[in-house]
Design a protein around this motif. Structure first.
Motif, PDB file in Angstrom:
ATOM      1  N   LEU A  25       4.243  12.114   8.545  1.00 37.96           N
ATOM      2  CA  LEU A  25       4.239  12.631   9.767  1.00 37.96           C
ATOM      3  C   LEU A  25       5.632  11.825  10.458  1.00 37.96           C
ATOM      4  N   GLY A  26       6.234  10.960   9.636  1.00 35.46           N
ATOM      5  CA  GLY A  26       7.650  10.445  10.089  1.00 35.46           C
ATOM      6  C   GLY A  26       7.380   8.852  10.903  1.00 35.46           C
ATOM      7  N   TYR A  27       6.119   8.398  10.380  1.00 35.24           N
ATOM      8  CA  TYR A  27       5.709   6.946  10.835  1.00 35.24           C
ATOM      9  C   TYR A  27       5.446   5.897   9.796  1.00 35.24           C
ATOM     10  N   ARG A  28       5.422   4.705  10.151  1.00 35.60           N
ATOM     11  CA  ARG A  28       5.044   3.820   9.096  1.00 35.60           C
ATOM     12  C   ARG A  28       3.924   2.734  10.104  1.00 35.60           C
ATOM     13  N   ILE A  29       2.941   2.506   9.382  1.00 35.24           N
ATOM     14  CA  ILE A  29       1.880   1.487   9.875  1.00 35.24           C
ATOM     15  C   ILE A  29       2.279   0.030   9.639  1.00 35.24           C
ATOM     16  N   ILE A  40      -7.558   0.062   7.325  1.00 34.93           N
ATOM     17  CA  ILE A  40      -6.475   0.854   7.119  1.00 34.93           C
ATOM     18  C   ILE A  40      -6.596   1.460   5.666  1.00 34.93           C
ATOM     19  N   SER A  41      -6.596   3.025   5.396  1.00 27.49           N
ATOM     20  CA  SER A  41      -6.800   3.499   4.167  1.00 27.49           C
ATOM     21  C   SER A  41      -5.363   3.855   3.478  1.00 27.49           C
ATOM     22  N   LEU A  42      -5.309   4.108   2.261  1.00 31.50           N
ATOM     23  CA  LEU A  42      -4.288   4.750   1.804  1.00 31.50           C
ATOM     24  C   LEU A  42      -3.934   6.057   2.318  1.00 31.50           C
ATOM     25  N   GLY A  43      -4.973   6.944   2.654  1.00 26.35           N
ATOM     26  CA  GLY A  43      -4.674   8.113   3.422  1.00 26.35           C
ATOM     27  C   GLY A  43      -3.833   8.096   4.573  1.00 26.35           C
ATOM     28  N   ASP A  44      -4.258   6.930   5.366  1.00 24.95           N
ATOM     29  CA  ASP A  44      -3.676   6.762   6.735  1.00 24.95           C
ATOM     30  C   ASP A  44      -2.117   6.356   6.510  1.00 24.95           C
ATOM     31  N   SER A  95       1.093  17.594  17.583  1.00 32.17           N
ATOM     32  CA  SER A  95       0.608  18.284  16.361  1.00 32.17           C
ATOM     33  C   SER A  95      -0.716  18.285  15.446  1.00 32.17           C
ATOM     34  N   ILE A  96      -1.109  19.171  15.099  1.00 27.09           N
ATOM     35  CA  ILE A  96      -2.302  18.964  14.323  1.00 27.09           C
ATOM     36  C   ILE A  96      -2.241  19.472  12.955  1.00 27.09           C
ATOM     37  N   VAL A  97      -2.724  18.646  11.968  1.00 24.90           N
ATOM     38  CA  VAL A  97      -2.282  19.095  10.617  1.00 24.90           C
ATOM     39  C   VAL A  97      -3.761  18.874   9.610  1.00 24.90           C
ATOM     40  N   GLN A  98      -4.008  19.836   8.910  1.00 29.93           N
ATOM     41  CA  GLN A  98      -5.369  19.752   8.200  1.00 29.93           C
ATOM     42  C   GLN A  98      -4.881  19.080   6.412  1.00 29.93           C
ATOM     43  N   ARG A  99      -5.514  18.176   6.066  1.00 27.23           N
ATOM     44  CA  ARG A  99      -4.964  17.479   4.992  1.00 27.23           C
ATOM     45  C   ARG A  99      -5.529  18.376   3.823  1.00 27.23           C
ATOM     46  N   ASP A 100      -4.803  18.096   2.496  1.00 23.77           N
ATOM     47  CA  ASP A 100      -5.372  18.745   1.295  1.00 23.77           C
ATOM     48  C   ASP A 100      -6.688  18.038   0.966  1.00 23.77           C
ATOM     49  N   PRO A 101      -7.423  18.779  -0.154  1.00 23.61           N
ATOM     50  CA  PRO A 101      -8.821  18.107  -0.334  1.00 23.61           C
ATOM     51  C   PRO A 101      -8.588  16.648  -0.893  1.00 23.61           C
ATOM     52  N   ALA A 102      -7.427  16.379  -1.598  1.00 20.31           N
ATOM     53  CA  ALA A 102      -7.257  14.847  -2.011  1.00 20.31           C
ATOM     54  C   ALA A 102      -7.735  13.861  -0.736  1.00 20.31           C
ATOM     55  N   MET A 130       0.735  -1.388   0.072  1.00 18.02           N
ATOM     56  CA  MET A 130       0.014  -0.225   0.085  1.00 18.02           C
ATOM     57  C   MET A 130       0.833   1.065  -0.096  1.00 18.02           C
ATOM     58  N   GLU A 131       1.860   1.169   0.699  1.00 20.91           N
ATOM     59  CA  GLU A 131       2.886   2.378   0.925  1.00 20.91           C
ATOM     60  C   GLU A 131       3.742   2.461  -0.312  1.00 20.91           C
ATOM     61  N   ARG A 132       4.249   1.435  -0.712  1.00 24.71           N
ATOM     62  CA  ARG A 132       5.223   1.472  -1.959  1.00 24.71           C
ATOM     63  C   ARG A 132       4.762   1.870  -3.020  1.00 24.71           C
ATOM     64  N   ASP A 133       3.327   1.112  -3.516  1.00 21.77           N
ATOM     65  CA  ASP A 133       2.899   1.332  -4.584  1.00 21.77           C
ATOM     66  C   ASP A 133       1.554   2.093  -4.634  1.00 21.77           C
ATOM     67  N   GLU A 134       1.251   2.773  -3.418  1.00 19.26           N
ATOM     68  CA  GLU A 134       0.206   3.715  -3.459  1.00 19.26           C
ATOM     69  C   GLU A 134      -1.178   3.243  -4.073  1.00 19.26           C
ATOM     70  N   ILE A 135      -1.389   2.041  -3.608  1.00 20.99           N
ATOM     71  CA  ILE A 135      -2.694   1.326  -4.036  1.00 20.99           C
ATOM     72  C   ILE A 135      -3.589   1.137  -2.756  1.00 20.99           C
ATOM     73  N   SER A 136      -4.737   0.831  -3.046  1.00 21.18           N
ATOM     74  CA  SER A 136      -5.621   0.577  -1.893  1.00 21.18           C
ATOM     75  C   SER A 136      -5.527  -0.825  -1.145  1.00 21.18           C
ATOM     76  N   PHE A 137      -6.121  -0.931  -0.065  1.00 16.75           N
ATOM     77  CA  PHE A 137      -6.094  -2.067   0.773  1.00 16.75           C
ATOM     78  C   PHE A 137      -6.783  -3.170  -0.096  1.00 16.75           C
ATOM     79  N   GLU A 138      -7.973  -2.981  -0.644  1.00 19.09           N
ATOM     80  CA  GLU A 138      -8.592  -4.127  -1.620  1.00 19.09           C
ATOM     81  C   GLU A 138      -7.582  -4.563  -2.780  1.00 19.09           C
ATOM     82  N   GLU A 139      -6.821  -3.638  -3.570  1.00 20.09           N
ATOM     83  CA  GLU A 139      -6.142  -3.786  -4.549  1.00 20.09           C
ATOM     84  C   GLU A 139      -5.073  -4.950  -3.899  1.00 20.09           C
TER      85      GLU A 139
END
Length: 438
Positions: free
Chosen positions: A244-248, A233-237, A383-390, A171-180
């Motif tokens: 933020l300097g972490y890996r799930i 767990i979503s790709l956004g997570d 920290s508190i972060v507002q993500r972009d519209p994507a 999911m992280e490496r290829d930026e694809i969804s959990f289902e894929e």
């Protein structure tokens, strides 16, 4: 040589076939290391005619594992059938009661019936070894049961399921969804047609329960484990954690607390700089923190025919090296009589940092109210972060990600409950615990 250690193997799937092959290929080395041969005499499986890529014609065949387990031609019964009931449990118990040593790779069996089997082994004065049941080829059971004897363990944690780790890595490496990722893992054979056992944490829980008993001297308590899987767990997570300097990672964690022992399996954020964050794909890793040795981390293949067969072969070699009168380590590191009743620490008392992702209605006062709810529950924000519209899933809404300093599970749940009741949330928030890791 008439002092050969005679082995009967029940279950000739991927692991069983690999074990037959490697015992044959490494026979000379095993003789030099153990002082005597390790010889397969008998086998059992569901289908005698199936081609397994190894020659079994020279072995005695048993249709029923229970009959193989008590055969006079067997010194050690190797159970590779799987499952926590039926032939697996019945044959292992029969072997132990008949005075046969047992080696098994069956974590489900040990998690459910470990105490019963340990009592039977003690009563007969035989060995029950199970290195292959936890983390495949990683020798974590022997390390904890024998190599760090005398150490007082404070915490253990690890990646104990290759399927879940593969999915999160992809999911992280290829930026694809959990289902894929899941579909791809099934295509490659890393995930079963029904992947629930792996992705919802049950497999990790079985392994964690076994290690917890060894680490803390408690009775096996698989039903007391707090359990969350990775299916939400979503790709956004994944992307937010990285930013933020972490890996799930899906971790199994057991640790001492003032109220008892925590056992929990859930998605966890670990620092990108930690060693365990670098464990990718189907690889497993287990870390142990103890008072004398300090911190240990072992990684390696967590599954697969050769890796698991290697662990079984190591258990067989230990038995082959032993001599009459030599007492091997108790099944769970202590005799059953010395194992303490498991006292569960409630998850609400868990203390640590948290990642909270919320989709919030974009209206005046929302952010201030959220900050107030956290403050009223004594939660300090790192920290508190507002993500972009994507990363926002609804119009007129904002995705807000909060990282907290150390707080309690109870406080987080109360804050989330208040925010939800006030009507600021578009959807159920995502909450992921942050774990300190080597």
């Amino acid at each position: 040589m008439n002092n050969s250690l005679r082995v009967g193997i029940a279950g000739l799937g991927t692991v069983g076939a690999s074990l037959v092959r490697v015992l044959n290929e490494k026979s000379g080395l095993l003789i030099s290391q153990c002082g005597r041969p390790i010889t397969v005499t008998s086998v059992s499986a569901r289908d005698k005619s199936r081609d397994r890529g190894v020659d079994i014609s020279g072995f005695q065949w048993f249709d029923k594992a229970e009959e193989l387990a008590v055969s006079a031609d067997v010194d050690v019964y190797v159970e590779l059938i799987g499952g926590d009931e039926g032939p697996a449990r019945d044959s292992v118990l029969a072997a132990l009661k008949a005075g046969k040593h047992v080696v098994t790779a069956n974590k489900a069996l040990l998690a459910k019936h470990g105490l019963e089997l340990a009592r039977a082994a003690e009563a007969s004065g035989v060995v029950l070894n199970f290195e292959a049941a936890v983390a495949g080829g990683i020798p974590i059971v022997k390390t904890m049961r024998e190599s760090i004897s005398g150490n007082d363990t404070n915490r253990l944690y690890g990646i104990m399921n290759g399927t879940a780790n593969y999915i999160l890595t992809r999911m992280e490496r290829d930026e694809i969804s959990f289902e894929e990722c899941l579909a791809d893992a099934q295509r490659l054979g890393y995930a079963e047609a029904d992947p629930t056992f792996d992705i919802e944490g049950n497999d990790t829980a079985h392994k964690l329960a076994i290690l917890t008993s060894i680490a803390f001297g408690t009775e096996v308590a698989v039903d007391e484990i707090y359990l969350e899987g990775i299916s939400n767990i979503s790709l956004g997570d994944i992307q937010a954690a990285r930013d933020l300097g972490y890996r799930i990672k899906l971790l199994g964690v057991a640790q001492k607390t003032d109220t008892g022992i925590e056992q929990r399996v859930h998605p966890t954020m670990v620092p990108l700089t930690s060693v365990i964050a670098q464990i990718d794909g189907v690889t497993n890793a287990v870390a142990v923190e103890a008072d004398i040795v300090g911190s240990l981390l072992m990684s390696g293949p967590g599954a697969g025919g050769d890796a698991t067969a290697s662990a079984v072969m190591g258990d067989l070699a230990d038995i082959a090296k032993s001599r009459p009168g030599h007492q091997q380590a108790p099944v769970f590191g202590r005799s059953v009589a010395d194992l303490k009743t498991y006292q569960r620490a409630e998850i609400e008392s868990h203390a640590g940092g948290y990642f909270v992702r919320m989709v919030v209605h974009d209206k005046p006062g929302a952010f201030a109210a959220i900050a107030t709810d956290f403050a009223e529950n004594n939660i300090s924000l790192e920290s508190i972060v507002q993500r972009d519209p994507a990363h926002t899933v609804a119009s007129n809404a904002k995705t807000v990600i909060i990282i907290t300093h150390e707080t309690t599970e109870s406080a987080i749940r109360k804050a989330i409950k208040s925010i939800t009741e006030e009507g600021y949330l578009v959807s159920t928030p995502q909450v992921i615990r942050i774990e300190k890791a080597e």
